[in-house]
Design an enzyme around this catalytic site. Structure first.
Site, PDB file in Angstrom:
ATOM      1  CB  SER A 233      54.174  67.236  54.476  1.00 17.89           C
ATOM      2  OG  SER A 233      54.967  66.150  54.079  1.00 17.89           O
ATOM      3  CG  HIS A 263      54.357  66.740  49.165  1.00 20.06           C
ATOM      4  ND1 HIS A 263      55.183  65.649  49.191  1.00 20.06           N
ATOM      5  CD2 HIS A 263      54.344  67.199  50.465  1.00 20.06           C
ATOM      6  CE1 HIS A 263      55.650  65.454  50.416  1.00 20.06           C
ATOM      7  NE2 HIS A 263      55.149  66.379  51.210  1.00 20.06           N
ATOM      8  CG  HIS A 309      61.843  62.430  44.705  1.00 20.03           C
ATOM      9  ND1 HIS A 309      62.732  62.938  45.632  1.00 20.03           N
ATOM     10  CD2 HIS A 309      60.731  62.101  45.407  1.00 20.03           C
ATOM     11  CE1 HIS A 309      62.170  62.895  46.827  1.00 20.03           C
ATOM     12  NE2 HIS A 309      60.956  62.392  46.727  1.00 20.03           N
ATOM     13  NE  ARG A 318      58.978  56.742  49.185  1.00 19.85           N
ATOM     14  CZ  ARG A 318      58.717  58.048  49.260  1.00 19.85           C
ATOM     15  NH1 ARG A 318      58.098  58.521  50.330  1.00 19.85           N
ATOM     16  NH2 ARG A 318      59.057  58.873  48.297  1.00 19.85           N
ATOM     17  CG  ASP A 364      52.750  59.823  45.290  1.00 20.21           C
ATOM     18  OD1 ASP A 364      52.332  59.236  46.308  1.00 20.21           O
ATOM     19  OD2 ASP A 364      53.284  60.935  45.325  1.00 20.21           O
TER      20      ASP A 364
HETATM   21  N1  HAX Z   1      56.854  65.079  34.207  1.00 20.77           N
HETATM   22  C1  HAX Z   1      57.157  66.154  33.422  1.00 20.77           C
HETATM   23  N2  HAX Z   1      58.060  67.093  33.757  1.00 20.77           N
HETATM   24  C2  HAX Z   1      58.726  66.896  34.915  1.00 20.77           C
HETATM   25  C3  HAX Z   1      58.507  65.783  35.740  1.00 20.77           C
HETATM   26  C4  HAX Z   1      57.512  64.863  35.360  1.00 20.77           C
HETATM   27  N3  HAX Z   1      57.193  63.806  36.110  1.00 20.77           N
HETATM   28  N4  HAX Z   1      59.331  65.881  36.813  1.00 20.77           N
HETATM   29  C5  HAX Z   1      60.031  67.020  36.660  1.00 20.77           C
HETATM   30  N5  HAX Z   1      59.670  67.631  35.502  1.00 20.77           N
HETATM   31  C6  HAX Z   1      60.112  68.948  35.002  1.00 20.77           C
HETATM   32  C7  HAX Z   1      59.784  69.994  36.056  1.00 20.77           C
HETATM   33  O1  HAX Z   1      58.419  70.403  35.945  1.00 20.77           O
HETATM   34  C8  HAX Z   1      60.765  71.083  35.688  1.00 20.77           C
HETATM   35  O2  HAX Z   1      60.272  71.750  34.565  1.00 20.77           O
HETATM   36  P1  HAX Z   1      60.511  73.348  34.365  1.00 20.77           P
HETATM   37  O3  HAX Z   1      61.994  73.492  34.245  1.00 20.77           O
HETATM   38  O4  HAX Z   1      59.760  73.655  33.110  1.00 20.77           O
HETATM   39  O5  HAX Z   1      59.955  74.027  35.573  1.00 20.77           O
HETATM   40  C9  HAX Z   1      61.990  70.292  35.266  1.00 20.77           C
HETATM   41  O6  HAX Z   1      61.512  68.977  34.924  1.00 20.77           O
HETATM   42  C10 HAX Z   1      63.044  70.160  36.348  1.00 20.77           C
HETATM   43  O7  HAX Z   1      62.438  69.627  37.513  1.00 20.77           O
HETATM   44  P2  HAX Z   1      63.281  68.733  38.551  1.00 20.77           P
HETATM   45  O8  HAX Z   1      64.396  69.582  39.073  1.00 20.77           O
HETATM   46  O9  HAX Z   1      63.650  67.434  37.940  1.00 20.77           O
HETATM   47  O10 HAX Z   1      62.204  68.412  39.659  1.00 20.77           O
HETATM   48  P3  HAX Z   1      61.803  69.308  40.920  1.00 20.77           P
HETATM   49  O11 HAX Z   1      62.752  68.978  42.024  1.00 20.77           O
HETATM   50  O12 HAX Z   1      61.612  70.735  40.583  1.00 20.77           O
HETATM   51  O13 HAX Z   1      60.359  68.715  41.260  1.00 20.77           O
HETATM   52  C11 HAX Z   1      58.744  66.985  41.476  1.00 20.77           C
HETATM   53  C12 HAX Z   1      60.187  67.408  41.761  1.00 20.77           C
HETATM   54  C13 HAX Z   1      58.449  65.699  42.219  1.00 20.77           C
HETATM   55  C14 HAX Z   1      57.803  68.066  41.992  1.00 20.77           C
HETATM   56  C15 HAX Z   1      58.585  66.782  39.941  1.00 20.77           C
HETATM   57  O14 HAX Z   1      59.412  65.721  39.522  1.00 20.77           O
HETATM   58  C16 HAX Z   1      57.147  66.517  39.537  1.00 20.77           C
HETATM   59  O15 HAX Z   1      56.397  67.476  39.322  1.00 20.77           O
HETATM   60  N6  HAX Z   1      56.735  65.209  39.394  1.00 20.77           N
HETATM   61  C17 HAX Z   1      55.366  64.864  39.085  1.00 20.77           C
HETATM   62  C18 HAX Z   1      54.494  64.998  40.309  1.00 20.77           C
HETATM   63  C19 HAX Z   1      54.815  63.915  41.335  1.00 20.77           C
HETATM   64  O16 HAX Z   1      54.907  62.745  41.032  1.00 20.77           O
HETATM   65  N7  HAX Z   1      54.950  64.328  42.609  1.00 20.77           N
HETATM   66  C20 HAX Z   1      55.192  63.405  43.716  1.00 20.77           C
HETATM   67  C21 HAX Z   1      56.635  63.405  44.216  1.00 20.77           C
HETATM   68  C22 HAX Z   1      56.856  62.480  45.374  1.00 20.77           C
HETATM   69  C23 HAX Z   1      56.172  63.007  46.586  1.00 20.77           C
HETATM   70  O17 HAX Z   1      56.512  64.008  47.183  1.00 20.77           O
HETATM   71  N8  HAX Z   1      55.132  62.380  46.953  1.00 20.77           N
HETATM   72  O18 HAX Z   1      54.424  62.857  47.956  1.00 20.77           O
END
Ligand code: HAX
Length: 423
Positions: A233, A263, A309, A318, A364
């Site tokens: 964002s 996000h 994250h 947080r 979250d």
């Molecule tokens: N559950 C399962 N798998 C997860 C995971 C989770 N909570 N977090 C990461 N992974 C997986 C990813 O999907 C990725 O899989 P692939 O290799 O198959 O694509 C792998 O682990 C490596 O990811 P990463 O490098 O650890 O994480 P990214 O930087 O790519 O993504 C995210 C960060 C926050 C998007 C990710 O951890 C996620 O999808 N979490 C769940 C959704 C979530 O809670 N989002 C909110 C984040 C905070 C925020 O911005 N709030 O607004």
């Protein structure tokens, strides 16, 4: 008298001089290299631009202008806005002055409600919120002054003016959408005597005899204010604002990114997940039962919302602040109990799963259980609350980018053929 603007008039020339000298002294020094893998991975870890409002350290989380978040959880959202912009907390005169500025612009124009009233009954609250902001774009002081030939040196003042006017209205816009979308009856008018969070609670019409919901919203709006410059964002709004699109356009761009499930929408996804656990187990599960439930979800190719994250490698402070609030106020609640139990179970599960680089909870993971307890049960509304708060960070970053004369964002992309021949 806008004391915040007066303070910025003092801070900005000092920072401008400081940065000019820094570029003169160190302009050729490298701060990052980019590998081929990084070019295909969402720009992760590349240090490519500056954001001074806040920074996120992998092992400590959010630091606002040098202050670790957990040291300042007691301050009001209005205070954090002043802090993001100026680097210090306001004194009581400055805080009252900022509140007066907000109070002068509380009312959302009637045409916005007409636009929102024409939207489908099942429109997502984030779509309504962003439409409401975009509908008000014609109010932009920046746009008006730009059309009149405003000098570059005045851009930041017009952004600040728009920012204050927009922020002042967001609790009313959010609460009005809540009442409209979920059939809660007539909108409730804002009360200029109330603080930003208190006004929001008042306008939702939700009961708050103990005043604890008000305290929760003060904490909520404070904790979500900013998370440095590279999250979806902030980066989206930064990019759009760099084209000199006004704050209505730019904030809206950022919030459209916040509406993604990876996000800001993760807060709605997370409570949905927590409630599915409650329904599956008819209350609090056993640790073993919950572990199996999480594995099933992962084996179905789904993420555990609220965990992981892109930058953090520790429990999000947080999250810790929300858990502390829950322990102090709603310790016995079942839904909060599931959040607590997930914290015991999920990090080990994710570590064993072996994919997520960060197995810890993010912002979250806990917030929804608290909102749910205080009667805000419509979880597809939750990202609107995140948006109300995060607008403070986006506006603060925009004010400084224009004050420092940061040009239009335009990184260079390359083709796969180029990488094959040049890397
Ligand atoms: N559950 C399962 N798998 C997860 C995971 C989770 N909570 N977090 C990461 N992974 C997986 C990813 O999907 C990725 O899989 P692939 O290799 O198959 O694509 C792998 O682990 C490596 O990811 P990463 O490098 O650890 O994480 P990214 O930087 O790519 O993504 C995210 C960060 C926050 C998007 C990710 O951890 C996620 O999808 N979490 C769940 C959704 C979530 O809670 N989002 C909110 C984040 C905070 C925020 O911005 N709030 O607004």
């Amino acid at each position: 008298m806008n004391l915040l603007k007066e303070e910025l008039k003092k801070c900005i020339p000092i920072a401008q001089g400081d940065i000019k000298q820094l570029i003169k002294d160190k302009g050729d020094q490298k701060i990052s290299d980019v590998s081929v893998a990084q070019a295909y991975s969402g720009l992760r870890g590349i240090k490519a631009f500056v954001c001074d409002t806040s920074s996120v350290s992998a092992d400590k989380g959010l630091i606002i202008r040098g202050m670790p978040l957990l040291d300042i959880t007691h301050i009001l959202p209005e205070e954090v806005f002043f802090l993001l912009l100026t680097g210090r907390l306001p004194n009581s005169t400055e805080l009252n002055d900022l509140n007066d500025e907000f109070s002068a612009h509380l009312n959302v124009p009637e045409y916005v409600w007409n636009v929102l009233g024409e939207m489908p009954d099942d429109a997502h609250p984030m779509t309504m919120f962003n439409t409401g902001i975009l509908a008000m774009q014609g109010e932009s002081v920046f746009r008006e002054r730009y059309d009149q030939g405003m000098a570059k040196t005045e851009f930041w003042e017009a952004i600040l003016e728009d920012g204050i006017r927009l922020l002042a209205k967001l609790p009313a816009l959010g609460a009005g959408i809540y009442r409209m979308r979920f059939d809660k009856g007539e909108r409730i008018a804002p009360d200029p005597q109330k603080d930003w969070s208190g006004n929001f609670v008042h306008m939702t019409g939700l009961p708050d005899e103990s005043g604890d919901f008000h305290k929760l919203m003060q904490l909520y709006f404070m904790l979500h204010c900013d998370h440095e410059g590279g999250n979806v964002s902030a980066f989206a709004s930064h990019t759009v604002a760099s084209a000199l699109s006004d704050p209505y356009y730019s904030v809206c761009a950022g919030l459209n990114g916040l509406a993604g499930p990876l996000h800001g929408l993760a807060n709605q996804e997370c409570l949905k997940f927590v409630l599915s656990v409650r329904d599956e187990f008819d209350g609090l599960p056993t640790e073993d039962g919950l572990r199996e439930y999480c594995w099933n979800r992962l084996n179905n190719g789904r993420v555990i919302p609220g965990y992981g994250h892109a930058v953090l490698r520790c429990p999000d402070p947080r999250f810790s602040a929300f858990v502390k609030f829950g322990q102090d106020h709603i310790k016995e609640d079942d839904v909060f109990g599931i959040v607590d139990l997930l914290f015991k179970v999920v990090p080990d599960v994710l570590q064993e799963h072996g994919k997520a680089k960060n197995p810890w909870p993010n912002v979250d993971a806990a917030s929804g259980s608290l909102l749910y307890y205080y009667g805000l049960k419509e979880f597809n509304f939750y990202t609107v609350l995140f948006s109300i708060s995060r607008t403070m960070g986006m506006i603060s970053q925009m004010v400084w980018e224009r004050a420092l004369g940061i040009p239009i964002t335009r990184p260079k992309s390359v083709t796969t053929d180029w990488i094959k021949s040049n890397a």
